[in-house]
Motif scaffolding. Structure first.
Motif, PDB file in Angstrom:
ATOM      1  N   THR A  57     -13.594  -1.039  -4.877  1.00 45.82           N
ATOM      2  CA  THR A  57     -12.618  -1.604  -5.810  1.00 45.82           C
ATOM      3  C   THR A  57     -12.918  -1.094  -7.214  1.00 45.82           C
ATOM      4  N   VAL A  58     -12.078  -1.487  -8.127  1.00 47.00           N
ATOM      5  CA  VAL A  58     -12.263  -1.108  -9.525  1.00 47.00           C
ATOM      6  C   VAL A  58     -13.561  -1.715 -10.070  1.00 47.00           C
ATOM      7  N   TYR A  89      -9.834  -8.240  -8.581  1.00 45.22           N
ATOM      8  CA  TYR A  89     -10.779  -7.625  -9.509  1.00 45.22           C
ATOM      9  C   TYR A  89      -9.996  -6.743 -10.482  1.00 45.22           C
ATOM     10  N   ALA A  90     -10.155  -7.005 -11.773  1.00 42.82           N
ATOM     11  CA  ALA A  90      -9.449  -6.210 -12.779  1.00 42.82           C
ATOM     12  C   ALA A  90     -10.389  -5.170 -13.385  1.00 42.82           C
ATOM     13  N   GLN A 106      -9.810   0.283   0.434  1.00 44.28           N
ATOM     14  CA  GLN A 106     -10.663   1.433   0.724  1.00 44.28           C
ATOM     15  C   GLN A 106     -11.944   0.909   1.329  1.00 44.28           C
ATOM     16  N   PHE A 107     -12.059   1.013   2.652  1.00 45.92           N
ATOM     17  CA  PHE A 107     -13.259   0.519   3.312  1.00 45.92           C
ATOM     18  C   PHE A 107     -14.350   1.574   3.252  1.00 45.92           C
ATOM     19  N   PRO A 139      -2.560  -3.970  -4.914  1.00 46.46           N
ATOM     20  CA  PRO A 139      -3.072  -4.371  -3.594  1.00 46.46           C
ATOM     21  C   PRO A 139      -4.528  -3.953  -3.339  1.00 46.46           C
ATOM     22  N   ARG A 140      -4.934  -2.781  -3.855  1.00 44.21           N
ATOM     23  CA  ARG A 140      -6.262  -2.273  -3.516  1.00 44.21           C
ATOM     24  C   ARG A 140      -7.374  -3.169  -4.062  1.00 44.21           C
TER      25      ARG A 140
END
Lengths: 174, 625
Positions: free
Chosen positions: B118-119, B59-60, B106-107, B79-80
């Motif tokens: 995510t972003v 995801y960008a 990041q859960f 990676p995140r």
């Protein structure tokens, strides 16, 4: 709807309601009916067909499971005869045998003796097959459902022992 | 006859037209899509000719989403936001995920299933998986040249209810119509065409990147039954790479490596392992940071010595499954190998030694599952009219309810053939008790706290009675996809209360609808259009099926008035369908319900007739023997 399923599992598979059944015939009817009724046959069908297929196919699986194994088949016949479960009733001879089996298994397990466990497993298989013959006489010839209920309890105990031995063998192997 | 023309207004598929159906292997590390084209099942490649699609989604910040090779190349730098192996999170809570600290994500601990921050915002694993499925779907539609009628998606045999539900939700989100969730080993057996006439027992030995699965199947006259499954969720082909990696470190006495060096050395280890498939020795060469040069010869014998414990570990689950199924090694008539790691020659030899027979290896072990799924999809969608292929699968874990003392009362035991409906009676604990709460769990352990919690629900309105007098029947229904629904009903008084639960790990229809429409300005309109399209598809399907049924059996099984009533409902539905604008959704649904209601009795009579035919056929054949 009841005509679809038959009034009982024996009828569903075209079998006479007896303990002694032709397992090949049961297998054959089950597969044949399941081939026609399974939800996969109706994967592209309507919601109604899917629901019916789910119900019928479930019935076939549950009926097959009930009739395939001796203890559940015996219990099913006892239920059909209108008898309630016999609680924990067993014979006194059985109680003695039960203790001896438990001690022998415990001893073999404690000493990690796989050969002894294997031997017990073989002996148990003989016992189970003898018990099955007894059940056939009580149910099919004598129609004594009270005695049968007691025999089913005993039979289930031997089946549980088989699982215990298998688990013990499993634990030793790993 | 005019009715037939109305029911097929161009868009609706003619009954015998070839429908496009695919099989999808939604794997932990790689995914594939396959289809049957002119009688042969084949994996559909991307524009560059690659069959495998890495199960990686990136995801960008720009909102762009990459899937597959492009996404994988971004794993190191971002990676995140690069989700790798999302399959491990499907239907899992935060406490289920192993090594959570070592994962770069990041859960978010959300009820039911974890989410990933995510972003692109908070994402459910279902949404991430849907991206992979969308990519495969568009690949399939491009190469097959049309819309897909349906898909078969494979899942590991041990997947529990929550994981299956999550997989099905992901497919829905990707716009796929799921014909069936299929167990991976069963798909592999289908790929090898094992639907033989005689009875046979086959094993499927599946060593994937991170997991080992073993299954025993029995095939009899086209019926596949899964007799037992077992495995090790922490053992895979990657462990063989780690063994080489540790050997290099020990041999050269290397100090702690940087993350980049570790990755590089692991990649080289994997290549070395792969080269050893065809060679007796190989050279491990790589340049690490700080000028460390690695150059080592690894012989096949040393490799075997390093990894033979790993390989031996696979045989414990094998033995357990054989025992579960009550079988000896000699009963097994074939062993199918699945997963890239099964290319190792010494693994193939060990399997051959264990089973006293050579394993089947002529299909590509990476593709075999997708190919089997494609064959099954083709049959389910109705392209194979002669289809005598039937799958009988089992549930992998027992289903039960919590009873007094926090114990689990099993209602459907593991390895039960599905679909299945089983019931258990419960009663009240106190005088005058009017409500009862149920806790549905899945797992083999006695204690509820050690099983997976699937759902909680309450049954209210039980008429007040003395303790133990009420009879509440709890029925568990598992469908052919292995998904559960639970019903509780009070029976003694004639007053009935029903409740149907969906496992709490599954997404609700509202959540799905929300995900489907998120990001679209005219969300409400879109939702309605989708609902309308779904209703139209169902209406057409019902019309097609009813008309065919009327032609085949209508005269034989229906009275004149029943016949007329059904045709009149067919007219109603066909007319409503032709109106086609969004406002007719309610009308369409009501006409569909109308036809469904009036044909219920007809459908059961037809099935009854089929049963009678099947049973009488059997008697005739018995006589013939």
């Amino acid at each position: 709807m009841s005509s679809l399923i038959g009034t009982n599992y024996f009828e569903m598979f075209g079998l006479a309601p007896k303990f002694t059944i032709d397992l090949t015939s049961l297998d054959y009817s089950y597969r044949r009916l399941q081939t026609e009724m399974h939800p996969d046959r109706y994967a592209a069908g309507t919601e109604m067909e899917k629901r019916l297929a789910l119900q019928l196919s479930s019935n076939l699986n549950d009926g097959y499971r009930a009739l395939k194994h001796p203890s559940s088949r015996a219990q099913y016949l006892i239920n059909l005869a209108g008898k309630k479960e016999a609680g924990n009733a067993v014979s006194s001879a059985f109680l003695m045998a039960q203790m001896e089996w438990r001690e022998a298994i415990e001893e073999a397990r404690a000493s990690k003796n796989m050969q002894a466990l294997d031997a017990l497993s073989r002996r148990l298989r003989h016992t189970i097959s003898a018990q099955e013959k007894l059940l056939a006489v009580v149910l099919d010839e004598q129609s004594d459902f009270d005695l049968a209920a007691q025999r089913v309890n005993e039979f289930r105990f031997y089946e549980k022992l088989q699982i215990e031995i298998d688990t013990a063998l499993d634990a030793l192997e790993n | 006859m005019a009715l037939l023309q109305i029911a097929e207004p161009g868009q609706s598929a003619a009954p015998h037209q070839h429908k496009l159906a695919v099989g999808i292997d939604l794997g932990t590390t790689h995914s594939l899509v396959a289809s049957v084209r002119s009688t042969v099942a084949e994996v559909l490649p991307d524009e560059s000719g690659r069959g495998l699609l890495p199960s990686v989604v990136h995801y960008a910040a720009s909102g762009e989403i990459d899937v597959g090779w492009e996404a994988r190349s971004k794993a190191a730098q971002d990676p995140r936001n690069t989700i790798v192996s999302v399959k491990r999170f499907m239907g899992r809570g935060i406490n289920d995920i192993k090594d959570i600290r070592n994962l770069p994500y990041q859960f978010i601990d959300t009820p039911g299933m974890v989410k990933l921050n995510t972003v692109a915002g908070q994402l459910s694993p279902v949404e991430v998986s849907a991206e992979i499925l969308k990519k495969l779907r568009s690949r399939a539609e491009q190469s097959l040249g049309g819309d897909l009628a349906g898909a078969v998606i494979t899942v590991p045999a041990y997947f529990d209810d929550a994981q299956r539900q999550a997989t099905k939700d992901a497919a829905r989100l990707a716009g796929l119509s799921v014909l069936r969730l299929l167990n991976e080993p069963t798909a592999a057996a289908i790929a090898y065409g094992l639907d033989n006439a005689s009875e046979r027992i086959y094993c499927v030995y599946d060593l994937g990147g991170g997991t080992f699965d073993f299954s025993i199947l029995r095939l009899t006259r086209g019926v596949f039954e899964v007799l037992a499954t077992s495995g090790d969720s922490a053992l895979g082909g990657d462990d063989f790479d780690y063994a080489i990696y540790h050997w290099v470190i020990d041999t050269l006495k290397l100090k702690a490596l940087t993350a980049e060096d570790t990755r590089q050395l692991l990649t080289e280890a994997r290549h070395a392992k792969e080269r050893l498939t065809d060679m007796v020795a190989t050279e491990i060469c790589c340049k690490l940071s700080q000028g460390v040069d690695i150059q080592l010869i690894l012989g096949r014998e040393v490799f075997i010595e390093l990894t033979k414990d790993l390989l031996n570990k696979t045989f414990s689950p094998v033995r357990r499954a054989l025992r579960d199924a009550g079988l000896q090694v000699e009963d097994v008539q074939g062993v199918v190998l699945v997963g890239g790691a099964t290319r190792m020659p010494y693994l193939q030899r060990s399997v051959a030694d264990f089973f006293f027979r050579e394993p089947l290896t002529n299909l590509d072990p990476d593709k075999v599952v997708a190919i089997g799924a494609a064959i099954q999809a083709n049959a389910l969608v109705g392209n194979r009219s002669d289809s005598d292929l039937l799958l009988l699968d089992v549930i992998p874990l027992s289903l039960g309810v919590e009873t007094m003392g926090g114990l689990s009362e099993k209602i459907i035991p593991r390895n039960s053939t599905i679909p299945s409906a089983m019931a258990q009676d419960f009663t009240t604990f106190k005088d005058g008790q009017t409500a009862m709460s149920f806790h549905v769990v899945q797992g083999e352990r006695e204690l509820v706290s050690e099983c997976r919690s699937l759902a909680q629900f309450e049954l209210r309105g039980i008429p007040p009675m003395v303790a133990g007098a009420a009879r509440i029947r709890v029925t568990f229904q598992v469908d052919a996809d292995g998904l559960l629904s639970v019903t509780a009903r009070e029976q003694t008084s004639g007053i009935e209360a029903n409740i149907v639960v969906k496992p709490s790990y599954g997404l609700s229809d509202t959540e799905i609808a929300g995900m489907l429409t998120s990001g679209i300005a005219n969300a409400e309109y879109d939702k309605r259009m989708r609902a309308l399209r779904e209703a139209q598809v169902e209406a057409r399907r019902l019309l097609d099926a009813t008309e065919i049924a009327m032609m085949e059996d209508g005269h034989e099984l229906l009275s004149k008035s029943e016949w007329d009533a059904i045709w009149s409902s067919i007219y109603d539905l066909a007319e409503t369908l032709l109106m086609g604008d969004a406002n007719s959704l309610e009308a369409l649904r009501s006409a569909t319900d109308g036809l469904n209601a009036v044909t219920t009795e007809f459908a059961s009579r037809r099935m009854d007739a089929t049963i009678q035919k099947a049973l009488s056929g059997q008697q005739i054949e018995n006589i013939a023997i």
